[in-house]
Every structure is written in structure tokens, then in C-alpha cells.
Design a protein around this motif. Structure first.
Motif, PDB file in Angstrom:
ATOM      1  N   UNK A   1      27.617-110.448   3.951  1.00  0.00           N
ATOM      2  CA  UNK A   1      27.108-109.349   3.143  1.00  0.00           C
ATOM      3  C   UNK A   1      28.255-108.446   2.675  1.00  0.00           C
ATOM      4  N   UNK A   2      28.239-108.146   1.387  1.00  0.00           N
ATOM      5  CA  UNK A   2      29.256-107.307   0.776  1.00  0.00           C
ATOM      6  C   UNK A   2      28.574-106.216  -0.038  1.00  0.00           C
ATOM      7  N   UNK A   3      29.282-105.110  -0.236  1.00  0.00           N
ATOM      8  CA  UNK A   3      28.717-103.987  -0.980  1.00  0.00           C
ATOM      9  C   UNK A   3      29.801-103.379  -1.853  1.00  0.00           C
ATOM     10  N   UNK A   4      29.386-102.724  -2.940  1.00  0.00           N
ATOM     11  CA  UNK A   4      30.355-102.088  -3.832  1.00  0.00           C
ATOM     12  C   UNK A   4      29.702-100.934  -4.572  1.00  0.00           C
ATOM     13  N   UNK A   5      30.485 -99.916  -4.900  1.00  0.00           N
ATOM     14  CA  UNK A   5      30.062 -98.856  -5.795  1.00  0.00           C
ATOM     15  C   UNK A   5      30.773 -99.038  -7.124  1.00  0.00           C
ATOM     16  N   UNK A   6      30.093 -98.643  -8.217  1.00  0.00           N
ATOM     17  CA  UNK A   6      30.575 -98.944  -9.558  1.00  0.00           C
ATOM     18  C   UNK A   6      30.339 -97.767 -10.489  1.00  0.00           C
ATOM     19  N   UNK A   7      30.983 -97.825 -11.659  1.00  0.00           N
ATOM     20  CA  UNK A   7      30.709 -96.890 -12.739  1.00  0.00           C
ATOM     21  C   UNK A   7      30.354 -97.717 -13.971  1.00  0.00           C
TER      22      UNK A   7
ATOM     23  N   UNK B   1      21.412-101.027  -7.724  1.00  0.00           N
ATOM     24  CA  UNK B   1      20.563 -99.858  -7.939  1.00  0.00           C
ATOM     25  C   UNK B   1      21.365 -98.758  -8.621  1.00  0.00           C
ATOM     26  N   UNK B   2      20.648 -97.887  -9.316  1.00  0.00           N
ATOM     27  CA  UNK B   2      21.265 -96.731  -9.964  1.00  0.00           C
ATOM     28  C   UNK B   2      21.224 -95.551  -9.003  1.00  0.00           C
TER      29      UNK B   2
ATOM     30  N   UNK C   1      30.318 -87.312  -8.811  1.00  0.00           N
ATOM     31  CA  UNK C   1      29.631 -87.966  -9.927  1.00  0.00           C
ATOM     32  C   UNK C   1      30.520 -89.028 -10.577  1.00  0.00           C
ATOM     33  N   UNK C   2      31.240 -89.749  -9.749  1.00  0.00           N
ATOM     34  CA  UNK C   2      32.146 -90.777 -10.250  1.00  0.00           C
ATOM     35  C   UNK C   2      31.619 -92.189 -10.028  1.00  0.00           C
ATOM     36  N   UNK C   3      30.477 -92.313  -9.377  1.00  0.00           N
ATOM     37  CA  UNK C   3      29.849 -93.627  -9.179  1.00  0.00           C
ATOM     38  C   UNK C   3      28.429 -93.561  -9.716  1.00  0.00           C
ATOM     39  N   UNK C   4      28.041 -94.552 -10.484  1.00  0.00           N
ATOM     40  CA  UNK C   4      26.710 -94.556 -11.086  1.00  0.00           C
ATOM     41  C   UNK C   4      25.782 -95.601 -10.476  1.00  0.00           C
TER      42      UNK C   4
ATOM     43  N   UNK D   1      34.326-100.257 -13.958  1.00  0.00           N
ATOM     44  CA  UNK D   1      34.685 -98.880 -14.245  1.00  0.00           C
ATOM     45  C   UNK D   1      35.895 -98.419 -13.450  1.00  0.00           C
ATOM     46  N   UNK D   2      36.252 -97.154 -13.649  1.00  0.00           N
ATOM     47  CA  UNK D   2      37.464 -96.614 -13.032  1.00  0.00           C
ATOM     48  C   UNK D   2      37.318 -96.410 -11.527  1.00  0.00           C
TER      49      UNK D   2
END
Length: 212
Positions: free
Chosen positions: A112-118, A155-156, A55-58, A100-101
Motif C-alpha cells: 500500500x502506497x499513498x501520495x498527496x498531489x496538486x 479523493x479531493x 492549501x498546497x495539496x488538493x 503538481x509542485x
């Protein structure tokens, strides 16, 4: 004699250690895209799965450069590579500062690039606007600075049933391509409270006054 035996016995061990170190370096390099220095697809998916479980990526985003092909066609592939390097560096820097952290960035291939975030939901639009602005800054090039914009879908993760890296990748891909189609790549699209998308008009050109 004893010293000689010990030294001789140590040589194979030292050789194996050196070989293992080289193999480890090559394995790590294989996980990174050689052009952008971001993760490749599979390492990103493994890391994203871990962030989701903890639960560290939103949120997750995908971006695609608008009109990237004309860069290669007009200025050559080295110019395109410069744009991709700049995009990777800007994505990594911006997400590190504002995402985020817990952030993970990857180049999926091509442009094309992708990322996960908080992120907080209220910060999604501001974050996406800021990233789009950063990516649209001129990329220095001998023939004249190159300006390339991006379509960004975000997206969330909480919106997804049984979220995983695979489902995240599918949904964020859909969000990004919806942006591509909407208003010729301009504007916002937020059909749900926690889903937003942002795109900008394609622009591939030297800065005004630069020689072609």
C-alpha cells in the motif's frame, strides 16, 4: 603546551559532532522506508498536514497492488521486493512530473502506497489513468519480467470537513477499497464531482515468452 591543550579540548567536541551527525543520519533513515525509499506513515502525515494548512495539496491517493501475494508465492520474496521498489520509484517519478509542485509519497506498509498531489479537478482522471499505466509496466526479473497492476483511489481534500492527514488517510483508504470491489478491480468510480477512483484487473505473470 597551549596547542596541546586546545587540541585535547577539541577532541570531545569533534566526537560529539560526529555522534550528532550519525544520529541525525539514522533519524532521517528511520523516516524513510528502507525498501522503496519513500516516507513512512508518520513523516508523510506530518508533511501532509502542513500542505493542507498551507492549501498546497488538493488531492490524495492510495494505491494497492492487485494480486501482489502471488508474486511472493510464485517467485519468492526477492521478486516481491523488486516489485515494491519499482512501484515506489514509479509513484515518486510520476507524481513529481504530473502531480503538481507539492507532492509527498509514502509506503504505508505491505503493498500500500499513498501520495498527496496538486491537481485541477479536470486532470484527475487523466492523471490516475497515466499512473495506472505506468505501474502496470513490466518489472525486470531473472525469471521473466513481472507485471502487476494497481487499484487506485483518489479523493479531493476540499470535499472533507476539517481536513487533516488522518481524515485524508481514512477517506482515501475507503476510495481505494471501493475500487477493489467494483467490477473485480476494473473501471472508474466517481460518485462526486471531485472524487474519482481507478482500478485495473489483477495481473501477476511473467511477460509472454519468458521462462518461469
Amino acid at each position: 603546551m597551549i596547542t596541546e591543550v586546545i587540541t585535547a579540548a577539541a577532541l570531545p567536541t569533534a566526537g560529539w559532532a560526529l555522534t550528532a551527525g550519525l544520529l541525525g543520519h539514522k533519524l532521517h533513515a528511520a523516516r524513510r522506508d528502507p525498501l522503496s525509499r519513500l516516507w513512512t506513515r508518520m513523516p508523510w502525515m506530518r508533511r501532509t498536514d502542513r500542505l493542507i494548512r498551507r492549501h498546497q495539496a488538493t488531492h490524495a491517493l492510495m494505491l494497492d497492488l492487485d494480486g501482489f501475494k502471488p508474486v511472493n508465492d510464485t517467485f519468492g520474496h526477492p521478486a516481491g521486493d523488486a516489485v515494491l521498489r519499482a512501484t515506489g520509484a514509479r509513484l515518486a517519478d510520476f507524481t513529481a512530473q504530473h502531480g503538481g509542485r507539492h507532492t509527498e509519497c509514502a509506503r504505508l506498509g505491505g503493498d500500500e502506497f499513498v501520495a498527496t498531489l496538486t491537481l485541477n479537478d479536470n486532470d484527475v482522471a487523466t492523471f490516475t489513468d497515466g499512473l495506472a499505466h505506468e505501474l502496470a509496466q513490466p518489472v525486470p526479473w531473472p525469471g521473466g519480467p513481472l507485471i502487476v497492476t494497481a487499484s487506485i483511489g483518489i479523493v479531493a481534500i476540499a470535499d472533507l470537513e476539517q481536513p487533516s492527514a488522518s481524515t485524508v488517510l481514512k477517506r482515501v483508504d475507503e476510495a481505494m477499497y471501493a475500487v477493489k470491489k467494483a467490477r473485480g478491480g476494473q473501471g472508474h468510480r466517481a460518485p462526486r464531482r471531485t472524487t474519482a477512483a481507478h482500478g485495473t484487473e489483477a495481473s501477476v505473470q511473467p511477460a509472454e515468452g519468458a521462462s518461469r
